[in-house]
Design an enzyme around this catalytic site. Structure first.
Site, PDB file in Angstrom:
ATOM      1  N   GLU A  83       1.198 -30.419 -43.210  1.00 17.51           N
ATOM      2  CA  GLU A  83       0.116 -31.285 -43.211  1.00 17.51           C
ATOM      3  C   GLU A  83       0.789 -31.772 -44.732  1.00 17.51           C
ATOM      4  O   GLU A  83       0.644 -32.001 -45.657  1.00 17.51           O
ATOM      5  CB  GLU A  83      -1.081 -31.193 -43.285  1.00 17.51           C
TER       6      GLU A  83
ATOM      7  N   GLU B  73      -1.494 -29.024 -33.453  1.00 10.77           N
ATOM      8  CA  GLU B  73      -2.928 -29.483 -33.316  1.00 10.77           C
ATOM      9  C   GLU B  73      -2.849 -31.034 -32.584  1.00 10.77           C
ATOM     10  O   GLU B  73      -2.034 -32.666 -32.820  1.00 10.77           O
ATOM     11  CB  GLU B  73      -3.095 -30.250 -34.450  1.00 10.77           C
TER      12      GLU B  73
END
Ligand code: GAL
Length: 725
Positions: A382, A443
């Site tokens: 991320e 995720e």
């Protein structure tokens, strides 16, 4: 000659900076793997492991064989030290390693003395912002210490540095390319390569001169090979022998498998040519009490739980390279792995990036022989785009391992795509459409749905169905190769995350790896041929849900059909809810009573659910309407531990009703005593959360038995004996 000895025992530890004049009496005796601190379940703070400690070990070198080269090199191989290790021998500095998740070796030869030697490792476990994953906020704790294994390795000056078996054309005419790296070229030395099948039979053999420092030898025409599959993960062994003038100088073996894994341009993933929807969970490596210092058995246990109890076919090692023991077990049981480099959202300066690339290289060099690994995560989880940095990371991964594709986990779909697979954390409901194939969801769920094992029933069911919905969507989406949910197990975190007690309750299992309801959704997706799963997602009460009652009742099962009765009253037969979950192999069953079953209008009775598979009764679950605690259920993850001073078993304690269902609101105190050759790890008395908890038993260094007594008020006490030896 290659001598490899475990170096896990016989260490001395001080939670402070000590020099080599400090007497041994100032240290405590410990065995690796070791956490620089034992933690309380209730009060974990990242500040608690951030200090400098000193590890020390006295040693003498093993006696070398008579024909050994007297110029033998002596190395210490560290599997993982958090976060900076400064290694010296007899007061002389051997080297410094920065980064807690990757292995490193120190050549200590030139500092050795005859007789007693003193090894000192100063470990700085502070969250140094110059070293990945640190520099920003991080949603996980790294803990501290020499938390993985250490080995002593003695080799000839001329030895094998690495061996990388690369199976090619596995599905057509299997070939094996073997990349060797030697310390030096020597045209008068010979390399012999032996290929052993899973039974240990030598099935191919060849030799070549060791005339280059790096060389590739190929087995071009192999006999038929057994493929590494999820059902039958065949493991081969490649051994390289280096000899000179007929004398064996070095020998090194690597275990690997023949399999073809590919994320394809049409959006699918295929293993050995067969499309496979990836279905998995993320895993953090930490445990209560012991931080990251889980020994081999607990590492392997996690892999077994992911495959057997959660029915996953893939795990992501979020967010760092994990223990070799965990990866070895994934190879052995057939569990695919997406492994990524350490980091979390933050990219540091040039020196930080250089360390990240060094970590990436160490990870790939350590792990590229594992057939279970199908994808390298080459981007800091991320993080923002960084063309130069991630260009280098992709280039490095492809150069070190031309057999695997790369991914890089991002959380925004417009991000620059330099990898082979678009890997996206996709938290909103539905599926985001980057319109790039192949696309893997890495995720979802997590902070969108933190759930505790003792939450209100509606919450726990909704949590399970949140996972079910996303998997249903991904399974029906032609562009998506699979989805890996956040996450398998609850984990400790920094104060900026989690529920205020330093725990992120994002797991489908709790921090001890005991199931929440969502775990049964995962398990129910297993093929019924491997295990029949039938789990009514309720604790079956009159008044726990808002408004009371049990309508609807959700059942996770891989049966074709279920039958529900309340007391003696038959309620009907039900089919899986294909209307709402059309793509799951085994949709949940949603039982809606036409007339709401009114708990206040009729006496409350037991629930019986029966599962039918292929027309036959395959499973039955009964839930007690009385909810009287019936027994303490105690389950040890091993009946026998190695007497090595570090082996550990998890002992789960649950309070169950008379049909074996866990009673989640039994928040009781449990007393545990242990006598014998082992140590009890846990805060005694234990407090059950969600009707369950666990403690750990750590073997001592001597054989014997551990007699454990577990008791709570009113229920019969349980005795358990573990063998140690
Ligand atoms: C993600 C992150 C994970 C974890 C998760 C919680 O953004 O990558 O490490 O923090 O959120 O849902």
């Amino acid at each position: 000659m290659r001598i490899v000895r475990s170096f896990n025992d016989g260490w001395l530890f001080s939670p402070a900076l000590q020099d080599h004049h400090t007497p041994d009496s100032a240290f405590e005796r410990i065995t690796l793997p070791h956490s620089n601190r034992r933690f309380s379940y209730y009060a974990v703070d990242s500040a608690d492991y951030q200090f400098v400690s000193t590890y020390r070990r006295h040693f003498t070198l093993p006696v070398l064989p008579q024909d050994a080269d007297q110029k033998a090199r002596v190395f210490l191989d560290f599997d993982g030290v958090m976060l900076v290790a400064t290694v010296s021998v007899n007061g002389a500095l051997c080297g410094v390693h920065q980064g807690g998740f990757t292995p490193f070796s120190m050549d200590i030869t030139d500092h050795l003395a005859a007789g007693d030697n003193l090894l000192t490792v100063v470990v700085d476990s502070t969250e140094n912002p110059c070293i990945p994953p640190y520099g920003g906020l991080v949603d996980y704790l790294t803990f501290g210490g020499i938390y993985r294994d250490v080995r002593l390795r003695i080799v000839d000056p001329c030895h094998i540095v690495s061996l990388f078996p690369r199976p090619c054309q596995v599905l057509t005419s299997p070939r094996l390319d073997c990349d060797l790296h030697l310390t030096a070229a020597d045209a008068s030395a010979e390399i012999e390569l032996l290929l052993q099948d899973p039974q240990g039979l030598v099935v191919a053999w060849q030799s070549c001169p060791a005339d280059a420092e790096t060389l590739t030898a190929s087995f071009d025409s192999l006999p038929a090979v057994a493929l590494w599959t999820l059902e039958a993960p065949a493991l081969y062994t490649l051994t390289a022998r280096l000899s000179h003038g007929g004398i064996l100088k070095d020998e090194h073996s690597v275990r690997f498998g023949f399999r073809h894994a590919e994320f394809r341009a049409d959006g699918s993933f295929a293993l050995n040519g067969h499309p496979l929807k990836l279905f998995g969970l993320n895993r953090h490596q930490t445990y209560p009490y012991i931080g990251a210092a889980a020994p081999q058995h607990l590492q392997a246990l996690d892999a077994d739980i992911l495959k057997e109890d959660l029915g996953c076919n893939i795990v992501r090692t979020s967010h760092y390279p994990q223990s070799p023991h965990f990866l070895n077990r994934c190879d052995e049981i057939g569990l695919l792995v997406f492994e990524e480099l350490a980091g979390w959202q933050h990219i540091g300066d040039e020196a930080w990036k250089a360390l990240a690339l060094q970590d990436l290289q160490a990870m790939i060099e350590r792990d590229r022989h594992h057939p279970a690994i199908i994808l390298w995560g080459v981007r800091i989880n991320e993080s923002p785009d960084d063309e130069d940095f991630y260009g280098q990371a992709n280039w490095l991964a492809r150069r070190l391992d031309p057999t695997r594709q790369t991914g890089g986990v991002r959380n925004f779909i417009q991000s620059e795509f330099l990898e082979d697979v678009f890997t996206l954390n996709d938290f909103p409901e539905g599926i985001q459409q980057p319109r790039i194939r192949p696309h893997l969801i890495t995720e979802f769920a997590g902070h969108m749905f933190p759930t505790k094992a003792w939450d209100h029933e509606e919450r726990r069911v909704a949590h399970a169905l949140h996972h079910a919905r996303k998997h249903d969507l991904q399974m029906g989406h032609p562009d998506v190769a699979g989805a890996i949910g956040w996450c398998a197990f609850d984990y400790h975190t920094h104060r900026e995350f989690g529920s205020g007690d330093r725990i992120c309750y994002h797991g489908v299992m709790d921090i001890h790896r005991l199931p929440k309801m969502a775990a049964y959704f995962y398990r129910s997706q297993k093929p019924p041929e491997s295990e029949i799963v039938l789990y009514a997602a309720t604790q079956w009460t009159m008044g726990d849900r808002s408004g009371g009652g049990n309508n609807p009742l959700t059942v996770f099962s891989n049966c074709d059909e279920i039958e529900v009765s309340i007391g003696e009253a038959f309620q009907g037969r039900f089919l899986p809810d294909r209307e709402h979950y059309p793509h799951l192999p085994h949709p949940p069953f949603t039982v809606r009573w036409a007339e709401p079953y009114n708990p206040w209008g009729t006496p409350f009775r037991d629930l019986t659910v029966r599962g039918y598979w292929g027309g036959e009764l395959a499973a039955e679950q009964k839930i007690d309407s009385v909810h009287t605690p019936h027994a303490l259920r105690v389950t040890a993850s091993a009946s026998h531990l190695k007497a090595d001073g570090s082996d550990m078993a998890r002992v789960a304690v649950q309070i169950v009703d008379r049909f074996g269902n866990v009673l989640p609101y039994q928040m009781r105190v449990v007393h545990v005593t242990l006598q014998g050759a082992a140590e009890l790890i846990g805060e005694i008395p234990l407090v059950l959360r969600g009707g369950q908890t666990a403690f750990y038993v750590k073997a001592g260094g001597a054989p014997g038995e551990a007699a454990i007594h577990i008791a709570t008020a009113e229920l019969p006490a349980v005795r358990l004996t573990l063998g140690i030896g």
